[in-house]
Design a protein around this motif. Structure first.
Motif, PDB file in Angstrom:
ATOM      1  N   ASP A 212       0.807  -1.219   0.000  1.00  0.00           N
ATOM      2  CA  ASP A 212       0.000   0.000   0.000  1.00  0.00           C
ATOM      3  C   ASP A 212       0.842   1.272   0.000  1.00  0.00           C
ATOM      4  O   ASP A 212       0.447   2.289  -0.575  1.00  0.00           O
ATOM      5  CB  ASP A 212      -0.996   0.004   1.168  1.00  0.00           C
ATOM      6  CG  ASP A 212      -0.346  -0.232   2.529  1.00  0.00           C
ATOM      7  OD1 ASP A 212       0.884  -0.334   2.604  1.00  0.00           O
ATOM      8  OD2 ASP A 212      -1.098  -0.334   3.525  1.00  0.00           O
ATOM      9  N   MET A 213       2.029   1.247   0.595  1.00  0.00           N
ATOM     10  CA  MET A 213       2.857   2.440   0.597  1.00  0.00           C
ATOM     11  C   MET A 213       3.368   2.756  -0.811  1.00  0.00           C
ATOM     12  O   MET A 213       3.520   3.917  -1.184  1.00  0.00           O
ATOM     13  CB  MET A 213       4.034   2.285   1.567  1.00  0.00           C
ATOM     14  CG  MET A 213       4.830   3.571   1.760  1.00  0.00           C
ATOM     15  SD  MET A 213       6.224   3.395   2.909  1.00  0.00           S
ATOM     16  CE  MET A 213       5.461   3.841   4.450  1.00  0.00           C
ATOM     17  N   GLY A 214       3.608   1.697  -1.607  1.00  0.00           N
ATOM     18  CA  GLY A 214       4.030   1.923  -2.987  1.00  0.00           C
ATOM     19  C   GLY A 214       2.862   2.303  -3.875  1.00  0.00           C
ATOM     20  O   GLY A 214       2.956   3.260  -4.666  1.00  0.00           O
ATOM     21  N   LEU A 215       1.740   1.588  -3.752  1.00  0.00           N
ATOM     22  CA  LEU A 215       0.594   1.825  -4.630  1.00  0.00           C
ATOM     23  C   LEU A 215      -0.134   3.119  -4.269  1.00  0.00           C
ATOM     24  O   LEU A 215      -0.327   4.001  -5.118  1.00  0.00           O
ATOM     25  CB  LEU A 215      -0.364   0.635  -4.551  1.00  0.00           C
ATOM     26  CG  LEU A 215      -1.660   0.749  -5.360  1.00  0.00           C
ATOM     27  CD1 LEU A 215      -1.369   0.997  -6.826  1.00  0.00           C
ATOM     28  CD2 LEU A 215      -2.513  -0.501  -5.188  1.00  0.00           C
ATOM     29  N   VAL A 216      -0.561   3.232  -3.020  1.00  0.00           N
ATOM     30  CA  VAL A 216      -1.344   4.403  -2.612  1.00  0.00           C
ATOM     31  C   VAL A 216      -0.431   5.596  -2.337  1.00  0.00           C
ATOM     32  O   VAL A 216      -0.692   6.714  -2.786  1.00  0.00           O
ATOM     33  CB  VAL A 216      -2.198   4.076  -1.374  1.00  0.00           C
ATOM     34  CG1 VAL A 216      -3.002   5.290  -0.926  1.00  0.00           C
ATOM     35  CG2 VAL A 216      -3.134   2.905  -1.669  1.00  0.00           C
ATOM     36  N   GLY A 217       0.657   5.353  -1.614  1.00  0.00           N
ATOM     37  CA  GLY A 217       1.505   6.455  -1.176  1.00  0.00           C
ATOM     38  C   GLY A 217       2.385   7.047  -2.252  1.00  0.00           C
ATOM     39  O   GLY A 217       2.858   8.179  -2.104  1.00  0.00           O
ATOM     40  N   SER A 218       2.621   6.325  -3.340  1.00  0.00           N
ATOM     41  CA  SER A 218       3.499   6.842  -4.397  1.00  0.00           C
ATOM     42  C   SER A 218       2.761   6.940  -5.735  1.00  0.00           C
ATOM     43  O   SER A 218       2.586   8.023  -6.283  1.00  0.00           O
ATOM     44  CB  SER A 218       4.743   5.961  -4.540  1.00  0.00           C
ATOM     45  OG  SER A 218       5.501   5.958  -3.351  1.00  0.00           O
ATOM     46  N   LEU A 219       2.310   5.791  -6.257  1.00  0.00           N
ATOM     47  CA  LEU A 219       1.699   5.785  -7.583  1.00  0.00           C
ATOM     48  C   LEU A 219       0.430   6.640  -7.619  1.00  0.00           C
ATOM     49  O   LEU A 219       0.290   7.530  -8.477  1.00  0.00           O
ATOM     50  CB  LEU A 219       1.399   4.344  -8.004  1.00  0.00           C
ATOM     51  CG  LEU A 219       0.888   4.112  -9.437  1.00  0.00           C
ATOM     52  CD1 LEU A 219       1.225   2.695  -9.898  1.00  0.00           C
ATOM     53  CD2 LEU A 219      -0.625   4.312  -9.551  1.00  0.00           C
ATOM     54  N   LEU A 220      -0.500   6.394  -6.714  1.00  0.00           N
ATOM     55  CA  LEU A 220      -1.774   7.115  -6.767  1.00  0.00           C
ATOM     56  C   LEU A 220      -1.635   8.555  -6.308  1.00  0.00           C
ATOM     57  O   LEU A 220      -2.331   9.445  -6.802  1.00  0.00           O
ATOM     58  CB  LEU A 220      -2.831   6.378  -5.944  1.00  0.00           C
ATOM     59  CG  LEU A 220      -3.224   4.998  -6.492  1.00  0.00           C
ATOM     60  CD1 LEU A 220      -4.267   4.331  -5.596  1.00  0.00           C
ATOM     61  CD2 LEU A 220      -3.759   5.110  -7.918  1.00  0.00           C
ATOM     62  N   THR A 221      -0.730   8.812  -5.371  1.00  0.00           N
ATOM     63  CA  THR A 221      -0.500  10.186  -4.944  1.00  0.00           C
ATOM     64  C   THR A 221       0.002  11.036  -6.106  1.00  0.00           C
ATOM     65  O   THR A 221      -0.396  12.197  -6.269  1.00  0.00           O
ATOM     66  CB  THR A 221       0.512  10.220  -3.788  1.00  0.00           C
ATOM     67  OG1 THR A 221      -0.032   9.493  -2.675  1.00  0.00           O
ATOM     68  CG2 THR A 221       0.810  11.635  -3.344  1.00  0.00           C
ATOM     69  N   SER A 222       0.870  10.468  -6.948  1.00  0.00           N
ATOM     70  CA  SER A 222       1.387  11.191  -8.107  1.00  0.00           C
ATOM     71  C   SER A 222       0.334  11.367  -9.184  1.00  0.00           C
ATOM     72  O   SER A 222       0.464  12.238 -10.048  1.00  0.00           O
ATOM     73  CB  SER A 222       2.590  10.442  -8.703  1.00  0.00           C
ATOM     74  OG  SER A 222       3.620  10.330  -7.763  1.00  0.00           O
ATOM     75  N   LEU A 223      -0.689  10.541  -9.146  1.00  0.00           N
ATOM     76  CA  LEU A 223      -1.724  10.568 -10.180  1.00  0.00           C
ATOM     77  C   LEU A 223      -2.873  11.498  -9.806  1.00  0.00           C
ATOM     78  O   LEU A 223      -3.395  12.224 -10.657  1.00  0.00           O
ATOM     79  CB  LEU A 223      -2.252   9.148 -10.389  1.00  0.00           C
ATOM     80  CG  LEU A 223      -3.127   8.892 -11.599  1.00  0.00           C
ATOM     81  CD1 LEU A 223      -2.320   9.020 -12.878  1.00  0.00           C
ATOM     82  CD2 LEU A 223      -3.747   7.501 -11.513  1.00  0.00           C
TER      83      LEU A 223
END
Length: 524
Positions: A212-223
């Motif tokens: 979740d830190m990679g998916l939500v915290g990085s990928l989705l935050t940048s999107l």
């Protein structure tokens, strides 16, 4: 912060911004794909999924690397109106049979009708694991289609409480719940560091996208607030931690989160010659969470990398869990984290609740230690298909996290993790998994695996009874064998291996091993 109310709509908005996209760091190159290119590829995957029989609201398991392939599979599933259930790929040196058992159990728990995999994962997941079988992403038919309509309250993601054993619980999160968490984080970031005068936040991440830190915290935050994102493969960071810092410097990243072990690893393994030309002054938010945070590691990291421009206020401890989407509390961004003494050790504050989250302590005296309960807009509605498990942790909108701590001045301090679960590098491990592997060695009797906290953060201790005649001066073979088998099958080397005489490990009156008591006697 307002904006699109579903994840596909967020990608469509980002695709309309010229030049914005994702850079993928490899060993020798850094290809860049615009969000417009990513959206086009994802729509082709969506059409392929529909061709294979995937219907709106179906769940699709995804086991692909943290690369362009992930974007194609993840957003292709969403564009098809289906729901991605994200799994880890098999470890290169791990046990294939263990992975097959765990992945199959997770796929079945998620209710996935189809699995999309990499070439490496395809052979490890049996075709019969899903109704529509298993297909490698590169073999999926590509047929462009228009996105299927979805609503904010529709299920958007199935993520798991643990990605390592068959005991993982599937968590269903809606578009609305995920975006509430992402926007709560972004609101805090933009309050501290507004995007003005041409400045735009940029993210660098090596975190696996099944986490979740990679998916939500990085990928989705940048999107969600479209901005540049640079992704590194996790294995590149583990092999060469300096590449993380070099990449932050090269691309002038302002945000780069990581679990606590990563900061300790950098201190221990990054050499001076690898830092030549590195400038970390752009790094404004170094979010630190997913496992216990120790002040010693934060201080060592700051001392080591301050000469290279690292800001003291960049280090930002936080607390969260998969059941909440990601983050629940966060230390002040652009401020200093707090520490305090507690029972002979220093604790680091995890900060105050984000956005509309609430935290309370149950079972402790006023101001004392007790169970940490959380409530908020991104909290799961429950574990999918597990009503009893849901009832045990979720009551009247409050989640029993299984962690313990106390509140002081509105800030959360954690004093302990779940009783038996072992947290390493941001992932949850059932102790039985380590114990079964170690007990398979000839000459090893009863085994207990426990989590310990060292100056570097969370780590693993193995307590193993060694049978005679193996016990004695020559028993170092057992320590070596335990380290080797856990490294090969789990990719983990324990911090400590304690060899014991047969019968040393404490048991209950019914003969069950007492992990807590064993930890107190031998792992302290």
């Amino acid at each position: 912060m307002k904006g699109p109310d579903t994840l596909p709509a967020c990608l469509e908005l980002a695709a309309s911004r010229d030049g914005l996209g994702v850079r993928f760091v490899g060993r020798h190159d850094e290809p860049h794909y615009s969000y417009a290119e990513i959206a086009e590829r994802a729509l082709e995957v969506a059409g392929g999924l529909r061709t294979l029989g995937v219907e709106p609201s179906d769940r699709v398991a995804i086991a692909v690397p943290s690369s362009l392939a992930f974007y194609e599979a993840f957003f292709g599933t969403l564009f098809a109106g289906a729901v991605p259930a994200v799994l880890q790929e098999p470890r290169r040196l791990g046990s294939r049979s263990d992975y097959t058992r765990a992945a199959t159990a997770m796929i079945q728990a998620s209710g996935a009708r189809l699995a999309i995999t990499s070439e490496r994962a395809r052979g490890a997941i049996p075709q019969e694991a899903t109704e529509l079988g298993v297909v490698a992403l590169r073999d999926l038919p590509r047929c462009p289609m228009a996105p299927m309509p979805v609503a904010p309250t529709d299920l958007a993601l199935v993520q798991f409480t643990s990605g390592t054993t068959g005991t993982a619980k599937p968590i269903g999160l809606t578009h609305q719940q995920i975006l509430a968490n992402v926007r709560a984080l972004l609101d805090e970031l933009l309050k501290a560091y507004p995007e003005d005068n041409g400045f735009r936040h940029s993210v660098v991440s090596w975190l696996p996208l099944y986490h979740d830190m990679g998916l939500v915290g990085s990928l989705l935050t940048s999107l969600v607030r479209p901005g540049p994102l640079t992704l590194m493969p996790p294995e590149l960071f583990v092999a060469r931690p300096a590449r993380w810092l070099q990449t932050i410097s090269k691309h002038r990243a302002s945000v780069s989160p990581a679990p606590h072990f990563a900061y300790a690893l950098c201190v221990d393994r990054v050499r001076d010659d690898e830092l030549e030309g590195v400038d970390l002054s752009s790094w404004l938010l170094a979010l630190d969470g997913a496992e216990s945070v120790t002040p010693e590691t934060l201080e060592r990291f700051l001392e080591r990398f301050r000469p290279y421009g690292l800001r003291e206020d960049a280090l930002t401890p936080a607390y969260g869990l998969a059941e909440a989407g990601l983050a629940v509390t966060c230390s002040p961004i652009r401020g200093s984290y707090r520490t305090r003494e507690f029972e002979g050790r220093r604790l680091v504050s995890a900060g105050r609740p984000l956005g509309d989250f609430r935290v309370r302590i149950s079972g402790g005296a006023d101001g004392g230690v007790g169970k940490i309960l959380v409530a908020g807009p991104s909290l799961m509605s429950g574990y999918l298909g597990l009503e009893d498990a849901t009832r045990r942790v979720l009551k009247d909108g409050w989640l029993d996290t299984g962690d313990e701590g106390f509140l002081e001045g509105g800030e959360l301090f954690l004093t302990g993790r779940n009783r038996d679960m072992i947290v390493l590098r941001g992932a949850n491990y059932a102790p039985e998994h380590f114990e079964e592997i170690v007990a398979s060695l000839e000459g090893i009797g009863n085994v207990v695996a426990v989590g310990i906290v060292t100056e570097q953060g969370d780590d693993l201790c193995i307590l193993a009874e060694v049978r005679p005649p193996s016990r004695g001066a020559g028993s170092n073979w057992a320590r070596v064998a335990i380290n080797e088998i856990l490294s090969a099958q789990m990719g983990i080397v324990p911090h400590r291996v304690q060899l014991l005489d047969p019968g040393s490990l404490p048991r209950t009156s019914s003969g069950k091993l007492r992990r807590g008591e064993a930890a107190r006697r031998f792992a302290g």
